[in-house]
Design a protein around this motif. Structure first.
Motif, PDB file in Angstrom:
ATOM      1  N   UNK A  18       0.804  -1.237   0.000  1.00 21.38           N
ATOM      2  CA  UNK A  18       0.000   0.000   0.000  1.00 21.38           C
ATOM      3  C   UNK A  18       0.830   1.277   0.000  1.00 21.38           C
ATOM      4  N   UNK A  19       2.135   1.155   0.256  1.00 23.59           N
ATOM      5  CA  UNK A  19       3.033   2.331   0.253  1.00 23.59           C
ATOM      6  C   UNK A  19       3.302   2.825  -1.179  1.00 23.59           C
ATOM      7  N   UNK A  20       3.219   1.894  -2.158  1.00 22.86           N
ATOM      8  CA  UNK A  20       3.657   2.221  -3.524  1.00 22.86           C
ATOM      9  C   UNK A  20       2.509   2.716  -4.402  1.00 22.86           C
ATOM     10  N   UNK A  21       2.863   3.597  -5.327  1.00 19.09           N
ATOM     11  CA  UNK A  21       1.952   3.915  -6.425  1.00 19.09           C
ATOM     12  C   UNK A  21       2.775   3.937  -7.706  1.00 19.09           C
ATOM     13  N   UNK A  22       2.204   3.378  -8.764  1.00 24.36           N
ATOM     14  CA  UNK A  22       2.888   3.329 -10.057  1.00 24.36           C
ATOM     15  C   UNK A  22       1.957   3.954 -11.080  1.00 24.36           C
ATOM     16  N   UNK A  23       2.456   4.956 -11.793  1.00 19.46           N
ATOM     17  CA  UNK A  23       1.597   5.666 -12.745  1.00 19.46           C
ATOM     18  C   UNK A  23       2.315   5.882 -14.074  1.00 19.46           C
ATOM     19  N   UNK A  24       1.523   6.281 -15.064  1.00 24.12           N
ATOM     20  CA  UNK A  24       2.045   6.566 -16.407  1.00 24.12           C
ATOM     21  C   UNK A  24       2.052   8.082 -16.603  1.00 24.12           C
ATOM     22  N   UNK A  25       3.169   8.612 -17.073  1.00 27.88           N
ATOM     23  CA  UNK A  25       3.252  10.040 -17.430  1.00 27.88           C
ATOM     24  C   UNK A  25       3.281  10.093 -18.958  1.00 27.88           C
ATOM     25  N   UNK A  26       2.122  10.323 -19.563  1.00 30.21           N
ATOM     26  CA  UNK A  26       2.029  10.212 -21.030  1.00 30.21           C
ATOM     27  C   UNK A  26       2.876  11.248 -21.748  1.00 30.21           C
ATOM     28  N   UNK A  27       2.910  12.477 -21.228  1.00 31.18           N
ATOM     29  CA  UNK A  27       3.676  13.535 -21.908  1.00 31.18           C
ATOM     30  C   UNK A  27       5.178  13.241 -21.856  1.00 31.18           C
ATOM     31  N   UNK A  28       5.639  12.772 -20.706  1.00 28.94           N
ATOM     32  CA  UNK A  28       7.067  12.476 -20.557  1.00 28.94           C
ATOM     33  C   UNK A  28       7.421  11.083 -21.063  1.00 28.94           C
ATOM     34  N   UNK A  29       6.401  10.305 -21.475  1.00 30.93           N
ATOM     35  CA  UNK A  29       6.597   8.954 -22.004  1.00 30.93           C
ATOM     36  C   UNK A  29       7.401   8.082 -21.041  1.00 30.93           C
ATOM     37  N   UNK A  30       6.923   8.029 -19.791  1.00 26.62           N
ATOM     38  CA  UNK A  30       7.614   7.191 -18.815  1.00 26.62           C
ATOM     39  C   UNK A  30       6.630   6.722 -17.756  1.00 26.62           C
ATOM     40  N   UNK A  31       7.078   5.764 -16.948  1.00 25.08           N
ATOM     41  CA  UNK A  31       6.330   5.304 -15.787  1.00 25.08           C
ATOM     42  C   UNK A  31       7.025   5.852 -14.547  1.00 25.08           C
ATOM     43  N   UNK A  32       6.247   6.088 -13.494  1.00 20.21           N
ATOM     44  CA  UNK A  32       6.814   6.658 -12.265  1.00 20.21           C
ATOM     45  C   UNK A  32       6.391   5.820 -11.064  1.00 20.21           C
ATOM     46  N   UNK A  33       7.379   5.469 -10.252  1.00 24.87           N
ATOM     47  CA  UNK A  33       7.107   4.773  -8.993  1.00 24.87           C
ATOM     48  C   UNK A  33       7.270   5.793  -7.872  1.00 24.87           C
ATOM     49  N   UNK A  34       6.249   5.880  -7.022  1.00 27.81           N
ATOM     50  CA  UNK A  34       6.338   6.766  -5.859  1.00 27.81           C
ATOM     51  C   UNK A  34       5.996   5.963  -4.611  1.00 27.81           C
ATOM     52  N   UNK A  35       6.505   6.428  -3.452  1.00 29.47           N
ATOM     53  CA  UNK A  35       6.124   5.806  -2.183  1.00 29.47           C
ATOM     54  C   UNK A  35       5.588   6.889  -1.261  1.00 29.47           C
ATOM     55  N   UNK A  36       4.559   6.549  -0.475  1.00 21.47           N
ATOM     56  CA  UNK A  36       3.977   7.535   0.435  1.00 21.47           C
ATOM     57  C   UNK A  36       4.958   7.901   1.550  1.00 21.47           C
ATOM     58  N   UNK A  37       5.912   6.993   1.848  1.00 22.44           N
ATOM     59  CA  UNK A  37       6.895   7.293   2.899  1.00 22.44           C
ATOM     60  C   UNK A  37       8.133   8.027   2.357  1.00 22.44           C
ATOM     61  N   UNK A  38       8.078   8.379   1.058  1.00 21.46           N
ATOM     62  CA  UNK A  38       9.165   9.155   0.408  1.00 21.46           C
ATOM     63  C   UNK A  38      10.527   8.439   0.438  1.00 21.46           C
ATOM     64  N   UNK A  39      10.484   7.110   0.538  1.00 22.88           N
ATOM     65  CA  UNK A  39      11.745   6.364   0.626  1.00 22.88           C
ATOM     66  C   UNK A  39      12.264   5.933  -0.755  1.00 22.88           C
ATOM     67  N   UNK A  40      11.397   5.940  -1.760  1.00 22.49           N
ATOM     68  CA  UNK A  40      11.842   5.488  -3.087  1.00 22.49           C
ATOM     69  C   UNK A  40      11.056   6.229  -4.157  1.00 22.49           C
ATOM     70  N   UNK A  41      11.777   6.651  -5.212  1.00 21.09           N
ATOM     71  CA  UNK A  41      11.160   7.340  -6.347  1.00 21.09           C
ATOM     72  C   UNK A  41      11.949   6.947  -7.591  1.00 21.09           C
ATOM     73  N   UNK A  42      11.242   6.587  -8.643  1.00 16.46           N
ATOM     74  CA  UNK A  42      11.942   6.168  -9.864  1.00 16.46           C
ATOM     75  C   UNK A  42      11.087   6.469 -11.076  1.00 16.46           C
ATOM     76  N   UNK A  43      11.728   7.073 -12.099  1.00 12.80           N
ATOM     77  CA  UNK A  43      11.085   7.273 -13.402  1.00 12.80           C
ATOM     78  C   UNK A  43      11.805   6.371 -14.393  1.00 12.80           C
ATOM     79  N   UNK A  44      11.056   5.694 -15.232  1.00 10.99           N
ATOM     80  CA  UNK A  44      11.715   4.864 -16.243  1.00 10.99           C
ATOM     81  C   UNK A  44      10.866   4.810 -17.512  1.00 10.99           C
ATOM     82  N   UNK A  45      11.547   4.806 -18.674  1.00  9.53           N
ATOM     83  CA  UNK A  45      10.822   4.737 -19.957  1.00  9.53           C
ATOM     84  C   UNK A  45      10.564   3.285 -20.358  1.00  9.53           C
ATOM     85  N   UNK A  46       9.768   3.089 -21.387  1.00  9.49           N
ATOM     86  CA  UNK A  46       9.607   1.765 -22.002  1.00  9.49           C
ATOM     87  C   UNK A  46      10.123   1.910 -23.436  1.00  9.49           C
ATOM     88  N   UNK A  47      11.424   1.638 -23.649  1.00  9.62           N
ATOM     89  CA  UNK A  47      12.032   1.908 -24.964  1.00  9.62           C
ATOM     90  C   UNK A  47      11.308   1.232 -26.124  1.00  9.62           C
TER      91      UNK A  47
END
Length: 203
Positions: A114-143
């Motif tokens: 429940x800490x994680x959320x994974x979303x799509x950023x269509x304009x930036x053409x990437x996926x984003x992982x966020x955590x509610x506890x601010x311990x991890x953040x990652x943006x990555x594309x799908x080449x």
């Protein structure tokens, strides 16, 4: 229709095949000098790894960049254990596809799902992982979607968490499934060298 353009590039590349340890290894050399190396399971056609290499500014071969498969260890050699290296408890991000989906695994993430959320950023053409506890953040594309010029679809994205590993799955669009099927047929036509008995090149 943009789909054929990447397939055409693959078809035009100079290819070398090798079958070894139950894997079909394909090396592509593109007209612009870029190289791509892929490994597939012979029995299933499953992609195991994909790496890229470009010429560096001096014209020599650069380092391989891993797109799919285990990330390369930055330090290899006899003295590795004595050198300073990243903590083994740091999150490890890697891509490990299935036949029907792109999949990423991030090891060493102990927080509950429940800490994680994974979303799509269509304009930036990437996926984003966020955590509610601010311990991890990652943006990555799908080449793969970029190469086929396909849009990102939030409905194709899902994730689960087990054994301290976050597993993110993106269902492959039908256009990519069709192109991969076509490519597999073509790759099987390449005469493969077995266990390094010399290279067999083909167009």
């Amino acid at each position: 229709m943009a789909v054929p353009s990447w397939l055409e590039r693959l078809r035009a590349a100079s290819k070398t095949a090798l079958v070894q340890d139950g894997k079909r290894k394909i090396h592509y050399l593109f007209e612009d000098g870029k190289e791509m190396a892929e490994e597939y399971e012979v029995k299933t056609g499953q992609l195991v790894s994909r790496k890229w290499r470009e010429k560096n500014t001096l014209g020599g071969s650069g380092k391989w960049q891993v797109e799919v498969g285990e990330p390369a260890s930055p330090l290899l050699g006899v003295l590795e254990s004595e050198l300073i290296k990243e903590s083994s408890s740091n999150p490890v991000f890697m891509r490990k596809d299935t036949l029907s989906s792109f999949q990423w695994r991030i090891r060493n993430l102990p927080y509950p799902k429940e800490v994680y959320s994974v979303s799509v950023e269509k304009e930036q053409r990437c996926c984003v992982i966020r955590t509610t506890n601010k311990k991890y953040y990652k943006k990555f594309p799908i080449p793969d979607l970029d190469r086929y010029q396909l849009p990102l679809d939030a409905a194709a994205l899902s994730f689960t968490h087990a054994n301290n590993t976050l597993i993110i799955t993106y269902q492959k669009p039908k256009e990519i499934l069709a192109a991969e099927e076509q490519l597999q047929k073509e790759l099987k036509k390449i005469k493969a060298a077995n266990n390094g008995d010399g290279d067999c090149k083909t167009q």
